[in-house]
Design an enzyme around this catalytic site. Structure first.
Site, PDB file in Angstrom:
ATOM      1  N   ARG A 164      40.694  28.130  44.843  1.00 36.55           N
ATOM      2  CA  ARG A 164      39.586  27.235  44.467  1.00 36.55           C
ATOM      3  C   ARG A 164      40.111  25.837  44.104  1.00 36.55           C
ATOM      4  O   ARG A 164      39.629  25.207  43.166  1.00 36.55           O
ATOM      5  CB  ARG A 164      38.775  27.793  43.298  1.00 36.55           C
ATOM      6  N   SER A 242      30.246  31.153  40.966  1.00 38.52           N
ATOM      7  CA  SER A 242      31.126  31.523  39.851  1.00 38.52           C
ATOM      8  C   SER A 242      31.391  30.291  39.001  1.00 38.52           C
ATOM      9  O   SER A 242      31.756  29.245  39.542  1.00 38.52           O
ATOM     10  CB  SER A 242      32.467  32.032  40.363  1.00 38.52           C
ATOM     11  N   GLU A 338      35.190  26.393  37.299  1.00 38.69           N
ATOM     12  CA  GLU A 338      35.373  26.170  38.727  1.00 38.69           C
ATOM     13  C   GLU A 338      34.644  24.903  39.203  1.00 38.69           C
ATOM     14  O   GLU A 338      35.206  24.125  39.961  1.00 38.69           O
ATOM     15  CB  GLU A 338      34.852  27.410  39.482  1.00 38.69           C
TER      16      GLU A 338
HETATM   17  N1  EPU Z   1      32.682  42.351  37.042  1.00 37.46           N
HETATM   18  C1  EPU Z   1      32.209  42.885  35.868  1.00 37.46           C
HETATM   19  N2  EPU Z   1      31.163  42.275  35.255  1.00 37.46           N
HETATM   20  C2  EPU Z   1      30.579  41.184  35.766  1.00 37.46           C
HETATM   21  C3  EPU Z   1      31.053  40.628  36.959  1.00 37.46           C
HETATM   22  C4  EPU Z   1      32.121  41.241  37.599  1.00 37.46           C
HETATM   23  O1  EPU Z   1      32.713  43.868  35.370  1.00 37.46           O
HETATM   24  O2  EPU Z   1      29.612  40.692  35.162  1.00 37.46           O
HETATM   25  C5  EPU Z   1      33.774  43.049  37.748  1.00 37.46           C
HETATM   26  C6  EPU Z   1      33.198  43.772  38.971  1.00 37.46           C
HETATM   27  O3  EPU Z   1      32.742  45.027  38.654  1.00 37.46           O
HETATM   28  C7  EPU Z   1      34.381  43.819  39.893  1.00 37.46           C
HETATM   29  C8  EPU Z   1      35.154  42.570  39.538  1.00 37.46           C
HETATM   30  O4  EPU Z   1      34.686  42.117  38.291  1.00 37.46           O
HETATM   31  O5  EPU Z   1      35.171  44.931  39.618  1.00 37.46           O
HETATM   32  C9  EPU Z   1      35.022  41.485  40.591  1.00 37.46           C
HETATM   33  O6  EPU Z   1      33.661  41.134  40.765  1.00 37.46           O
HETATM   34  P1  EPU Z   1      33.093  40.537  42.138  1.00 37.46           P
HETATM   35  O7  EPU Z   1      33.512  41.383  43.290  1.00 37.46           O
HETATM   36  O8  EPU Z   1      31.653  40.254  41.961  1.00 37.46           O
HETATM   37  O9  EPU Z   1      33.909  39.205  42.334  1.00 37.46           O
HETATM   38  P2  EPU Z   1      34.331  38.048  41.328  1.00 37.46           P
HETATM   39  O10 EPU Z   1      35.790  38.132  41.084  1.00 37.46           O
HETATM   40  O11 EPU Z   1      33.436  38.032  40.145  1.00 37.46           O
HETATM   41  C10 EPU Z   1      34.948  36.388  43.243  1.00 37.46           C
HETATM   42  C11 EPU Z   1      34.699  34.959  43.579  1.00 37.46           C
HETATM   43  C12 EPU Z   1      33.322  34.814  44.218  1.00 37.46           C
HETATM   44  C13 EPU Z   1      33.302  35.651  45.486  1.00 37.46           C
HETATM   45  C14 EPU Z   1      33.610  37.106  45.121  1.00 37.46           C
HETATM   46  C15 EPU Z   1      33.762  37.970  46.351  1.00 37.46           C
HETATM   47  C16 EPU Z   1      35.920  33.618  41.997  1.00 37.46           C
HETATM   48  C17 EPU Z   1      35.862  32.751  40.785  1.00 37.46           C
HETATM   49  N3  EPU Z   1      34.775  34.134  42.394  1.00 37.46           N
HETATM   50  O12 EPU Z   1      34.017  36.759  42.237  1.00 37.46           O
HETATM   51  O13 EPU Z   1      33.171  33.453  44.588  1.00 37.46           O
HETATM   52  O14 EPU Z   1      32.051  35.576  46.124  1.00 37.46           O
HETATM   53  O15 EPU Z   1      34.863  37.182  44.403  1.00 37.46           O
HETATM   54  O16 EPU Z   1      34.949  37.637  47.003  1.00 37.46           O
HETATM   55  O17 EPU Z   1      36.993  33.800  42.570  1.00 37.46           O
HETATM   56  C18 EPU Z   1      32.348  31.356  43.819  1.00 37.46           C
HETATM   57  O18 EPU Z   1      33.510  30.969  43.820  1.00 37.46           O
HETATM   58  O19 EPU Z   1      31.397  30.596  43.483  1.00 37.46           O
HETATM   59  C19 EPU Z   1      32.061  32.733  44.150  1.00 37.46           C
HETATM   60  C20 EPU Z   1      30.837  33.246  44.048  1.00 37.46           C
END
Ligand code: EPU
Length: 342
Positions: A164, A242, A338
């Site tokens: 990012r 995010s 971010e």
């Molecule tokens: N999780 C929780 N609680 C929450 C949110 C997430 O426990 O409220 C846990 C989920 O259960 C999962 C893990 O965190 O085990 C990861 O969650 P998720 O797959 O939703 O992905 P993320 O790490 O929260 C990242 C990116 C997103 C992208 C997704 C899918 C970043 C900052 N965010 O989110 O990107 O769509 O992975 O690849 O790296 C963005 O940058 O705006 C964005 C949406």
């Protein structure tokens, strides 16, 4: 060239924060930038480059001259045995590009479906999702240097992509923040196409489908379904995706946290560091659904802050700081926002 005065920015930022630009110029062509830089009144003004406004928090009216990028066009530049190179205007909508590239038979961007924003903004934060980052499909981009008027083509190394992150988010030194206006981006989509799987949510879809070899359109559909279920549609509920980056820690730090919090979601990285799920940290601190004024933590994804009504940028940032403080106090980790705070 038209310089618009007191332009409402609410329609131009995905958080739908109310703010205005004192002056705004729409850039539909490189010649629009040349005109701005040739203008005695405009050339020395500080400038702010606005793409789709999907990764910014406006904390007040914008005093620098806003250059709203509306450069359009999508075309195939070349096809070889190794792949397709396409060139896209910075003002094109990102998701429409992904859809178009699949329709044309140039697969490779499908994991990045439904990400809000413009093509020119995509390299700024090296957008990424479901195991793929923009830099994995990037060829080069064209910029105009707003200080000198010089036009340059930058390759991936010159863009300094990170998680990012890129040179376009940094000021000073080699940083190009508010200095380089991206006009066109070129992507390389390799042949033969190969599915990018391995992200837990996608693998669940794959297992449920019973398919052995999903095609690019199938992955596109799955990504759209996963995102729609987890992430709020900015058209209906203002947000900037995010709000924080997922932090990385050393294996020692991670082991220490696991001792205290055995359920913490973490992923080992190739370089030995460990990435933690910021959404999990925020949820563990009890923030899901909590609000400051009209700025709230999304109920279904704690990493996303939303505008429930007429939230101000100040409310969003107050909420963000409160989250940072409580995550820091409990886990010793400082979450890094971010979006770009304007
Ligand atoms: N999780 C929780 N609680 C929450 C949110 C997430 O426990 O409220 C846990 C989920 O259960 C999962 C893990 O965190 O085990 C990861 O969650 P998720 O797959 O939703 O992905 P993320 O790490 O929260 C990242 C990116 C997103 C992208 C997704 C899918 C970043 C900052 N965010 O989110 O990107 O769509 O992975 O690849 O790296 C963005 O940058 O705006 C964005 C949406």
């Amino acid at each position: 060239m038209l310089v618009e005065k007191n332009v409402a920015l609410q329609p131009y930022n995905s958080f739908h924060i109310v703010a205005k630009a004192f002056s705004l110029v729409r850039v539909t062509d490189v010649t629009d930038i040349e005109r701005v830089l040739a203008s005695p009144e405009l050339r020395s003004l500080p400038k702010f480059v606005l793409g789709g406004g999907s990764n910014i928090v406006l904390t007040g009216d914008v005093k620098p001259l806003v250059l709203k990028v509306e450069i359009m066009g999508k075309r195939l530049l070349s096809e070889t045995a190794r792949g397709y190179t396409i060139e896209v205007g910075a003002g094109e909508n990102w998701h429409e590009l992904v859809r178009w590239s699949l329709e044309q038979g140039y697969p490779g961007l499908e994991n990045l479906a439904l990400i809000p924003g413009t093509v020119g903004a995509a390299p700024v934060q090296n957008i990424g999702a479901y195991g793929l980052e923009l830099q994995d499909r990037f060829a080069s981009l064209d910029v105009v240097d707003l200080h000198t008027g010089a036009r340059m083509t930058l390759d991936a190394a010159q863009c300094g992509f990170g998680y990012r992150d890129s040179v376009f988010k940094h000021s000073g030194g080699l940083g190009l923040k508010d200095r380089a206006l991206i006009t066109h981006v070129r992507f390389f989509l390799p042949k033969p196409w190969k599915a990018v799987l391995g992200y837990a949510d996608l693998d669940r879809k794959l297992a449920a489908s019973g398919m052995a070899q999903p095609d690019a359109q199938q992955i596109f559909d799955w990504v759209c379904a996963i995102r729609s279920a987890k992430l709020p549609d900015p058209q209906r509920l203002g947000n900037a995706g995010s709000f924080f980056k997922n932090p990385t820690v050393t294996p020692e730090q991670c082991a220490d946290i696991i001792q205290r919090e055995p359920r913490i979601v973490h992923y080992p990285l190739a370089d030995g560091a460990v990435k933690l799920a910021a959404g999990w940290l925020i949820e563990a601190c009890g923030w899901k659904g909590k609000a400051v004024g009209n700025a709230a933590v999304y109920e279904r994804q704690a990493l996303v802050l939303v505008n429930r009504g007429q939230a101000t940028g100040g409310e969003v940032m107050t909420l963000a700081r409160a989250i940072q403080t409580s995550v820091y106090e409990r886990f010793g980790i400082l979450l890094e926002p971010e979006p770009v705070v304007v």
